[in-house]
Scaffold this motif. Structure first.
Motif, mmCIF file in Angstrom:
data_model
loop_
_atom_site.group_PDB
_atom_site.id
_atom_site.type_symbol
_atom_site.label_atom_id
_atom_site.label_comp_id
_atom_site.label_asym_id
_atom_site.label_seq_id
_atom_site.Cartn_x
_atom_site.Cartn_y
_atom_site.Cartn_z
ATOM 1 N N LEU A 278 -4.068 -4.151 -32.162
ATOM 2 C CA LEU A 278 -3.987 -2.979 -31.302
ATOM 3 C C LEU A 278 -3.776 -3.398 -29.847
ATOM 4 N N ARG A 279 -3.566 -2.421 -29.000
ATOM 5 C CA ARG A 279 -3.254 -2.710 -27.593
ATOM 6 C C ARG A 279 -4.404 -3.410 -26.871
ATOM 7 N N ASP A 280 -5.633 -3.201 -27.348
ATOM 8 C CA ASP A 280 -6.761 -3.878 -26.698
ATOM 9 C C ASP A 280 -7.039 -5.248 -27.321
ATOM 10 N N GLY A 281 -6.146 -5.695 -28.215
ATOM 11 C CA GLY A 281 -6.287 -7.023 -28.818
ATOM 12 C C GLY A 281 -7.094 -7.038 -30.107
ATOM 13 N N ALA A 282 -7.682 -5.897 -30.466
ATOM 14 C CA ALA A 282 -8.506 -5.849 -31.685
ATOM 15 C C ALA A 282 -7.623 -5.824 -32.940
ATOM 16 N N PHE A 283 -8.193 -6.292 -34.046
ATOM 17 C CA PHE A 283 -7.473 -6.348 -35.320
ATOM 18 C C PHE A 283 -7.968 -5.259 -36.272
ATOM 19 N N LEU A 284 -7.009 -4.729 -37.017
ATOM 20 C CA LEU A 284 -7.322 -3.701 -38.009
ATOM 21 C C LEU A 284 -6.495 -4.008 -39.261
ATOM 22 N N ALA A 285 -7.176 -4.195 -40.396
ATOM 23 C CA ALA A 285 -6.473 -4.473 -41.655
ATOM 24 C C ALA A 285 -6.401 -3.189 -42.462
ATOM 25 N N MET A 286 -5.203 -2.832 -42.897
ATOM 26 C CA MET A 286 -5.021 -1.553 -43.600
ATOM 27 C C MET A 286 -4.288 -1.717 -44.931
ATOM 28 N N SER A 287 -4.639 -0.849 -45.834
ATOM 29 C CA SER A 287 -4.009 -0.820 -47.149
ATOM 30 C C SER A 287 -2.570 -0.321 -47.029
ATOM 31 N N LEU B 98 -12.826 -7.053 -42.164
ATOM 32 C CA LEU B 98 -12.104 -8.153 -41.507
ATOM 33 C C LEU B 98 -13.101 -8.920 -40.641
ATOM 34 N N ARG B 99 -12.905 -10.216 -40.541
ATOM 35 C CA ARG B 99 -13.730 -10.986 -39.606
ATOM 36 C C ARG B 99 -12.905 -12.123 -39.011
ATOM 37 N N LEU B 100 -13.351 -12.582 -37.859
ATOM 38 C CA LEU B 100 -12.669 -13.680 -37.177
ATOM 39 C C LEU B 100 -13.584 -14.885 -37.253
ATOM 40 N N GLU B 101 -13.077 -15.942 -37.875
ATOM 41 C CA GLU B 101 -13.887 -17.152 -38.040
ATOM 42 C C GLU B 101 -13.095 -18.353 -37.584
ATOM 43 N N ASP B 102 -13.647 -19.079 -36.618
ATOM 44 C CA ASP B 102 -12.979 -20.282 -36.099
ATOM 45 C C ASP B 102 -11.544 -19.984 -35.681
ATOM 46 N N GLY B 103 -11.339 -18.833 -35.081
ATOM 47 C CA GLY B 103 -10.011 -18.484 -34.587
ATOM 48 C C GLY B 103 -9.049 -18.014 -35.665
ATOM 49 N N VAL C 12 -11.689 -5.120 -35.138
ATOM 50 C CA VAL C 12 -12.508 -6.264 -34.724
ATOM 51 C C VAL C 12 -11.817 -6.983 -33.568
ATOM 52 N N ARG C 13 -12.530 -7.120 -32.480
ATOM 53 C CA ARG C 13 -11.966 -7.768 -31.287
ATOM 54 C C ARG C 13 -12.307 -9.249 -31.265
ATOM 55 N N PRO C 14 -11.360 -10.077 -30.883
ATOM 56 C CA PRO C 14 -11.692 -11.493 -30.701
ATOM 57 C C PRO C 14 -12.645 -11.629 -29.516
ATOM 58 N N PRO C 15 -13.495 -12.649 -29.493
ATOM 59 C CA PRO C 15 -14.408 -12.816 -28.374
ATOM 60 C C PRO C 15 -13.645 -13.084 -27.082
ATOM 61 N N GLY C 16 -14.129 -12.501 -25.994
ATOM 62 C CA GLY C 16 -13.529 -12.755 -24.689
ATOM 63 C C GLY C 16 -13.955 -14.117 -24.175
ATOM 64 N N PRO C 17 -13.434 -14.552 -22.991
ATOM 65 C CA PRO C 17 -13.761 -15.888 -22.454
ATOM 66 C C PRO C 17 -15.267 -16.086 -22.273
ATOM 67 N N ALA C 18 -15.958 -15.027 -21.791
ATOM 68 C CA ALA C 18 -17.403 -15.169 -21.550
ATOM 69 C C ALA C 18 -18.147 -15.381 -22.864
#
Ligand code: FES
Length: 177
Positions: free
Chosen positions: A84-93, A141-146, A167-173
């Motif tokens: 998505l535009r905010d960088g989050a991921f969405l998995a759809m059927s 969905l999950r993000l693991e080790d990039g 699900v959004r990837p972690p930001g720099p902080a």
């Protein structure tokens, strides 16, 4: 003529019988153990199927390989991965919630389209025009080790899009923690 007294041990026939019985117990014990293992495995498999615990996890790819505001058809699991535009991921059927046809992503229209009765869905899978009664189902969905990992064994029905589905990837902080 030789005679055997009670101190000279068991007769050869008795020794043979004991060996035979020992082997018989070993064989029966082995068969029992094999039977228990088979039964245990069968019960475990049935319980896993009944509770839907057989998970199928697909590694879709590294986070950085998916551009923001993109949709990628992932072949092995047969699903769409939207970023998505905010960088989050969405998995759809891919399955249309109307009557089950496979929708396609039309890049130029920036929409999912169902070829059967013309339902149209936006990038987040929400219905833009029917007859589809609800959005495309999602997958956990999950993000693991990039890496983006999608569990395709259980789709989630939804009535609308809410940000928690993506699900959004972690930001720099968050990455520095
Ligand atoms: S099956 Fe998709 S619109 Fe009917």
């Amino acid at each position: 003529m030789k005679t055997r007294d009670s101190k000279s041990g068991p007769a050869p026939a008795a020794g043979g019988r004991r060996k035979f019985l020992n082997r018989l117990w070993l064989v029966l014990g082995g068969l029992l153990a094999a039977e228990c293992a088979w039964l245990g495995g069968r019960i475990f498999r049935q319980r896993g199927q009944a509770t839907g615990k057989r998970r199928k996890l697909i590694a879709a790819g590294r986070v950085g390989t998916f551009e923001v505001a993109s949709v990628t058809a992932i072949g092995p699991g047969g699903f769409f991965l939207a970023r998505l535009r905010d960088g989050a991921f969405l998995a759809m059927s891919r399955t249309c919630p109307h009557l089950g046809c496979s929708v396609t992503w039309e890049e130029k229209q920036n929409r999912f389209v169902c070829p059967c009765h013309g339902s149209v869905f936006n990038r987040r899978g929400e219905v833009e025009s029917g007859p589809a009664p609800r959005p495309l189902d999602t997958y956990p969905l999950r993000l693991e080790d990039g890496v983006v990992k999608v569990e395709i064994s259980s789709s989630r029905r939804r009535e609308e899009f809410v940000p928690g589905q993506a699900v959004r990837p972690p930001g720099p902080a968050e990455r520095q923690r």
